[in-house]
Design an enzyme around this catalytic site. Structure first.
Site, PDB file in Angstrom:
ATOM      1  CB  CYS A 162      -4.646 -24.691  19.604  1.00 53.61           C
ATOM      2  SG  CYS A 162      -3.101 -24.219  18.836  1.00 53.61           S
ATOM      3  CG  HIS A 294      -6.015 -30.413  19.675  1.00 53.87           C
ATOM      4  ND1 HIS A 294      -6.736 -29.266  19.476  1.00 53.87           N
ATOM      5  CD2 HIS A 294      -4.709 -30.057  19.609  1.00 53.87           C
ATOM      6  CE1 HIS A 294      -5.897 -28.256  19.290  1.00 53.87           C
ATOM      7  NE2 HIS A 294      -4.672 -28.705  19.370  1.00 53.87           N
ATOM      8  CD  GLU A 305      -6.581 -35.642  20.522  1.00 53.54           C
ATOM      9  OE1 GLU A 305      -5.910 -35.248  19.550  1.00 53.54           O
ATOM     10  OE2 GLU A 305      -7.736 -35.237  20.775  1.00 53.54           O
ATOM     11  CE  LYS A 326      -7.057 -28.583  15.216  1.00 48.66           C
ATOM     12  NZ  LYS A 326      -7.812 -29.312  16.241  1.00 48.66           N
ATOM     13  CG  HIS A 331      -4.818 -26.115  14.176  1.00 48.74           C
ATOM     14  ND1 HIS A 331      -5.688 -25.360  14.928  1.00 48.74           N
ATOM     15  CD2 HIS A 331      -3.978 -26.703  15.063  1.00 48.74           C
ATOM     16  CE1 HIS A 331      -5.368 -25.473  16.209  1.00 48.74           C
ATOM     17  NE2 HIS A 331      -4.344 -26.283  16.316  1.00 48.74           N
ATOM     18  CG  PHE A 390       1.727 -24.317  20.893  1.00 45.96           C
ATOM     19  CD1 PHE A 390       1.810 -25.691  20.838  1.00 45.96           C
ATOM     20  CD2 PHE A 390       2.252 -23.584  19.841  1.00 45.96           C
ATOM     21  CE1 PHE A 390       2.404 -26.338  19.750  1.00 45.96           C
ATOM     22  CE2 PHE A 390       2.849 -24.217  18.756  1.00 45.96           C
ATOM     23  CZ  PHE A 390       2.922 -25.588  18.715  1.00 45.96           C
TER      24      PHE A 390
END
Lengths: 402, 88
Positions: A162, A294, A305, A326, A331, A390
């Protein structure tokens, strides 16, 4: 060190097939997430996504090109055409040698893998099309951009899940800042909304069945999207000398690794990346007016976050705006940071902050100004864009108004 | 609790926890057993495969799922319910 500016931008994603359409959707707070229209969708338990609709490859590419271009490459080429077209650049001789392309993607030609596994496993055929490999390879999109636009300098593809696009754009930034190149075409692309691609994500059990609601207490997980965004990064004097329209300046970049868990995010790793981008840009926390989060809409990401933002920005965390687009485009995995950079540039250039839509219930662990549901007019001078992958790989870009 | 469902669920959880089945008590929580979020998702997958059922579980917010994971006994009862539904 050279200064780096952005002189072109292009995109295709669930919100629109161009930058103007996408920015209009950001301003309207429009949602691009809808029912997936893909083969075997009835065998999926997750049936929504930020899918690019109304798209006909035949309208843009000939038969030979379609045989060679996976959907993620098609999206990249369309976004690159818009971006390079806006910049007004062309590449011949020395200018071609001093220009390259670095793009992010997590999965590359996932549709090509999916279609051809079907052919050999499900249909039991023993022969596949000769272009399967050049079509599915992760660098196919970067290579076709290089071929189409005669870019003869350094070109490659970055795959950090990502964070792929942010890592790619960070590389492009470094290559111009160091004097290695004058122009870099950069951004990212993803297209894994096919049966196998969605089925793999279902397995992790973090996908929402209804909507992406980042920072909202009733969030139910992430929603996948697809598409591409591509930018022209250019050395400042090079852009000024030709009278280019400068959209924004890229001023800082940092990357960190959590070195802890393959899926769970780390507050410290995220905070170090944001603080690092500010230090690299020589900005203080108070200079930042907007953060493109994010903001995946999972409990793990959103809480971590927000805590990391509080660590880095202190009392200023309550004054800045932070939103997750998003909620609108989904995403885009390896392409997500690129589409999200469009919202950062819109904030700097137009003074419009894209909202976090689908926001329904405050979450005390995400008690920041998330620009809920409606875009807002506000002048901001500097922004950051977060990507936390990830694998614990974090990449944050800092931009300033031109 | 039917012995077969209970034993199979405990076997799956024991494997994830790297323990012997006889060391898993029904009132133990997953936290007691040191099972993290990834191991939990793997356990749910193994349960679905073993009983050919669909477990309503979202890793995003496990406590909000209909599927009760508050203890080993709760998981066994929930799986028994799903297996019975499947048979009905």
């Amino acid at each position: 060190m050279k200064r780096v500016v952005i002189t072109g931008q292009g995109t295709i994603n669930a919100l629109g097939h161009s930058v103007p359409e996408t920015l209009a959707a950001f301003r309207e707070g429009r949602c691009g997430i809808s029912e997936l229209e893909i083969r075997d969708v009835e065998r999926l338990s997750i049936r929504i996504g930020g899918q690019v609709k109304g798209y006909e490859p035949e309208a843009h590419f000939n038969r030979q090109q379609i045989a060679l271009y996976d959907r993620f490459t098609q999206f990249t080429l369309l976004a690159a055409r818009e971006a390079i077209g806006q910049s007004g650049l062309s590449f011949q001789g020395e200018s071609a040698v001093r220009a390259g392309v670095v793009l992010g993607t997590a999965g590359g030609g996932v549709n090509t893998w999916d279609e051809n596994y079907r052919v050999v496993y499900e249909e039991r055929k023993n022969r596949v099309h000769p272009f399967v490999v050049p079509k599915l390879m992760n660098n196919a999109a970067a290579s076709h951009v290089s071929i189409q636009w005669n870019l003869k300098g350094p070109s490659f593809t970055v795959a950090t899940a990502c964070a792929s696009s942010n890592h790619a754009m960070g590389q492009a930034f470094h290559m111009i800042r160091s004097g290695m190149c004058d122009v870099m075409i950069t951004g990212g692309s993803e297209s894994m909304l096919c049966f196998g691609g969605v089925k793999a994500w279902e397995g992790l059990r973090v996908m929402s069945r209804d909507a992406c609601r980042p920072f909202s207490a009733n969030r139910s997980g992430m929603v996948q999207g697809e598409g591409a965004a591509v930018f022209v990064f250019e050395e400042y004097e090079h852009a000024r000398a030709r009278g280019a329209d400068i959209l924004a300046e890229v001023v800082g970049f940092a990357m960190t690794s959590d070195a802890s868990d393959i899926v769970m995010p780390s507050r410290q790793g995220a905070a170090r990346a944001m603080a690092g981008a500010l230090a690299d840009a020589r900005l203080s926390p108070e200079d930042i007016g907007y953060i493109n989060a994010h903001g995946t809409g999972t409990a793990a990401n959103d809480k971590t976050e927000c805590a990391a933002v509080a660590d880095v920005f202190g009392a200023h965390a309550d004054r800045l705006m932070i939103s997750s687009t998003k909620s609108m485009h989904g995403h885009l995995i390896g392409g997500t940071g690129a589409v999200e950079l469009l919202a950062c540039i819109m904030a700097l250039r137009e003074g419009v902050i894209a909202p976090t839509i689908g926001y329904e219930e405050p979450d005390p662990e995400c008690a920041l100004d998330v620009v809920p549901n409606e875009a807002r007019e506000a002048r901001v001078d500097a922004v950051i864009s977060n990507a936390f992958a990830f694998g614990g790989l974090n990449a944050v870009l800092a931009l300033r108004r031109a | 609790m039917s012995t077969s469902v209970k034993d199979k669920v405990i076997e799956i959880i024991a494997e994830q926890a790297v323990l012997e089945p006889q060391d898993i008590s029904l009132d133990a929580t997953l936290e007691d057993l040191g099972i993290d979020s990834l191991q939990l998702v793997e356990s749910i997958f193994a349960i679905e495969e073993a009983f050919d059922i669909q477990v309503p579980f979202n890793a995003n917010d496990p406590s909000a799922s209909e599927f009760d994971i508050s203890s080993v006994g709760a998981i066994v009862r929930a799986v028994e319910g799903l297996v019975a539904e499947q048979a009905a």
